[in-house]
Design an enzyme around this catalytic site. Structure first.
Site, mmCIF file in Angstrom:
data_model
loop_
_atom_site.group_PDB
_atom_site.id
_atom_site.type_symbol
_atom_site.label_atom_id
_atom_site.label_comp_id
_atom_site.label_asym_id
_atom_site.label_seq_id
_atom_site.Cartn_x
_atom_site.Cartn_y
_atom_site.Cartn_z
ATOM 1 N N SER A 80 -0.010 50.173 16.181
ATOM 2 C CA SER A 80 0.511 49.269 17.200
ATOM 3 C C SER A 80 0.138 49.787 18.581
ATOM 4 O O SER A 80 0.009 50.997 18.792
ATOM 5 C CB SER A 80 2.039 49.144 17.087
ATOM 6 O OG SER A 80 2.531 48.126 17.943
ATOM 7 N N ASP A 81 -0.045 48.867 19.506
ATOM 8 C CA ASP A 81 -0.339 49.246 20.886
ATOM 9 C C ASP A 81 0.232 48.180 21.813
ATOM 10 O O ASP A 81 0.385 47.025 21.417
ATOM 11 C CB ASP A 81 -1.843 49.394 21.110
ATOM 12 C CG ASP A 81 -2.151 50.146 22.398
ATOM 13 O OD1 ASP A 81 -1.977 51.386 22.413
ATOM 14 O OD2 ASP A 81 -2.531 49.507 23.392
ATOM 15 N N GLN A 82 0.540 48.592 23.035
ATOM 16 C CA GLN A 82 1.175 47.674 23.982
ATOM 17 C C GLN A 82 0.672 47.911 25.395
ATOM 18 O O GLN A 82 0.462 49.056 25.807
ATOM 19 C CB GLN A 82 2.692 47.864 23.967
ATOM 20 C CG GLN A 82 3.461 46.927 24.891
ATOM 21 C CD GLN A 82 4.935 47.253 24.950
ATOM 22 O OE1 GLN A 82 5.331 48.258 25.527
ATOM 23 N NE2 GLN A 82 5.760 46.424 24.314
ATOM 24 N N ALA A 117 0.297 44.511 20.119
ATOM 25 C CA ALA A 117 -0.506 44.255 18.937
ATOM 26 C C ALA A 117 0.004 45.095 17.781
ATOM 27 O O ALA A 117 0.448 46.227 17.958
ATOM 28 C CB ALA A 117 -1.972 44.574 19.195
#
Length: 204
Positions: A80-82, A117
């Site tokens: 996950s990434d933000q 994501a």
């Protein structure tokens, strides 16, 4: 760093691995009451030339999962990434008190969109699902004194946008809009549950 969470539930056929050492993401994933391990991936998170914010977070979420596939061949790996976006500008993690204050001053009275994501990689088959979930926050009009008090109280130096939505940062909000509030914290659980279902993993 590798850790383990084992709620009172049997393991799924493929073990679940969170490709992150983030405490926030571990706490979110633990809500699903599935046993999982976690490990920190080592990737280059530099934005590529002309890469959009959505493309950036989708790519990094996938790369985080893929970075651990070789050492975890029979796993469902969650990456996950933000990023936070103010207008056309991507707001990264501030890392310093001064930069956190400057970010919040720039966001005062403005709408900030968080793009989070999530990728689910089956390292046994190579199949990878990926999606990006937006969540919009409108901040109150904030003066420098209030911002400095907040930053000193919560020290959100590792948070995109310079606030912790799961903590005192909510006091800075005027309103929010989005399908999944967990995406704001860093892991969109509603979308993840859908992805897990396609891999045959049911959540109680």
């Amino acid at each position: 760093m590798i850790g383990w969470v084992q709620p009172n539930q049997e393991l799924t056929m493929l073990a679940l691995l969170l490709a992150s050492s983030s405490l926030y993401r571990r706490e979110l994933l633990a809500r699903l009451q599935l046993p999982f391990t976690w490990a920190s991936p080592d990737i280059d998170e530099t934005r590529q030339p002309a890469e959009s914010a959505i493309d950036l977070v989708r790519r990094l979420a996938m790369q985080k999962a893929q970075a651990l596939a070789g050492s975890h061949p029979n796993h469902l790996i969650i990456g996950s990434d933000q990023v936070a976006v103010l207008g056309e500008h991507i707001l990264g993690k501030p890392h310093t008190v001064e930069r956190a204050c400057e970010q919040l001053l720039a966001c005062s009275g403005q709408q900030v969109t968080f793009l989070t994501a999530v990728a689910l990689l089956n390292s046994a088959t190579g199949q990878c699902q990926v999606d990006c979930v937006p969540f919009t926050v409108k901040l109150r009009v904030l003066d420098r004194e209030r911002i400095e008090r907040y930053v000193a109280a919560e020290m959100p130096l590792d948070c995109a946008g310079s606030f912790k939505a799961e903590g005192l940062g909510v006091s800075l909000f005027e309103s929010t809009e989005g399908r999944d509030a967990t995406s704001l914290v860093g892991l969109p659980l509603i979308r993840l549950v859908d992805m897990l279902a396609l891999e045959g993993v049911s959540v109680p």
